[in-house]
Design a protein around this motif. Structure first.
Motif, PDB file in Angstrom:
ATOM      1  N   ARG A 132      36.621  34.650  44.207  1.00 13.65           N
ATOM      2  CA  ARG A 132      36.908  34.292  42.994  1.00 13.65           C
ATOM      3  C   ARG A 132      35.891  33.491  42.259  1.00 13.65           C
ATOM      4  NH1 ARG A 132      42.350  34.173  40.766  1.00 13.65           N
ATOM      5  NH2 ARG A 132      42.252  34.166  38.527  1.00 13.65           N
ATOM      6  N   THR A 169      50.215  37.128  38.115  1.00 13.68           N
ATOM      7  CA  THR A 169      49.675  36.055  36.954  1.00 13.68           C
ATOM      8  C   THR A 169      48.524  35.479  37.534  1.00 13.68           C
ATOM      9  OG1 THR A 169      51.519  35.647  35.897  1.00 13.68           O
ATOM     10  CG2 THR A 169      49.526  34.398  35.235  1.00 13.68           C
ATOM     11  N   PHE A 170      48.600  34.756  38.795  1.00 17.54           N
ATOM     12  CA  PHE A 170      47.394  33.905  39.431  1.00 17.54           C
ATOM     13  C   PHE A 170      46.246  34.751  39.967  1.00 17.54           C
ATOM     14  CE2 PHE A 170      51.348  31.136  39.598  1.00 17.54           C
ATOM     15  CZ  PHE A 170      50.612  30.026  38.549  1.00 17.54           C
ATOM     16  N   SER A 171      46.577  36.124  40.147  1.00 18.59           N
ATOM     17  CA  SER A 171      45.641  37.090  40.774  1.00 18.59           C
ATOM     18  C   SER A 171      44.526  37.483  39.707  1.00 18.59           C
ATOM     19  CB  SER A 171      46.306  38.131  41.517  1.00 18.59           C
ATOM     20  OG  SER A 171      46.924  37.433  42.844  1.00 18.59           O
ATOM     21  N   ARG A 172      44.977  37.597  38.618  1.00 18.14           N
ATOM     22  CA  ARG A 172      44.307  38.079  37.555  1.00 18.14           C
ATOM     23  C   ARG A 172      43.012  37.247  37.344  1.00 18.14           C
ATOM     24  NH1 ARG A 172      49.619  38.550  33.984  1.00 18.14           N
ATOM     25  NH2 ARG A 172      50.745  40.127  35.001  1.00 18.14           N
TER      26      ARG A 172
END
Length: 203
Positions: A132, A169-172
């Motif tokens: 990330r 949402t948290f992977s975007r």
């Protein structure tokens, strides 16, 4: 043109790329391969089929490039959409400026286009680590055995099995990828970094 010799990226530890317990067989030229086991007719026919034109002539596609493997292109392949491509023959430091957008949850494959010249190459591998962006944590590792390839005048390619892009949402967000194309003899044919962004939709 890409650098002939590529330095190791610190984020690619050798144990991630190469199996420490594996001992690669000695490298052999095409002439040595053809000369071995001449009395075995089925094996001789197999080698002739494998090597093709390379057994009759030394295939050199790019005379000014001494490498046996020249990696030309990376592409993200999503069914029903144009391939998203990275040219790997230029300034590799500029690749991170080309941001791929991937819709969350889609199935995608990675395609590597490459040239093999001069001699056969054994045990090609494609390895990538995904982190990330802004967070020094590896979120995914991919290691694929590409195989052995003879020299050919045409571009050859490897297509990975399908992977699913993360969703939710948290992977975007934006991800940094470190890729390496190597082989059983621990030759690093190319290393490069690139980026992609996971979005709710393609736009």
């Amino acid at each position: 043109m890409a650098e002939t010799e590529t330095k190791h990226h610190p984020e690619h530890h050798d144990e991630d790329v190469h199996d420490a317990n594996y001992q690669a067989p000695p490298e052999k030229t095409i002439e040595e391969i053809m000369a071995a086991d001449q009395e075995d007719e089925s094996l001789r026919r197999y080698k002739e089929a494998l090597l093709g034109a390379a057994q009759a002539e030394k295939i050199i596609v790019e005379p000014n490039d001494p490498r046996k493997v020249i990696v030309k292109k990376l592409a993200l392949v999503v069914e029903g959409r144009p391939d998203m491509e990275l040219d790997l023959t230029g300034d590799l430091t500029q690749l991170k400026k080309q941001l791929f957008v991937i819709k969350e949850g889609v199935q995608y494959k990675v395609r590597i286009d490459f040239i093999v010249q001069r001699e056969i190459v054994h045990g090609l591998k494609y390895v990538q680590k995904t982190s990330r962006l802004g967070v020094n944590v590896v979120v995914d590792k991919m290691k694929h055995m590409v195989g052995s390839y003879p020299p050919k005048k045409e571009i050859q390619f490897y297509l990975t099995p399908a992977e699913e892009a993360p969703s939710g949402t948290f992977s975007r967000g934006t991800y940094s990828v470190s890729s390496v194309f190597t082989d059983d003899d621990k030759h690093i044919h190319l290393e490069w970094d690139w980026t992609f962004e996971i979005k709710k939709d393609w736009a």
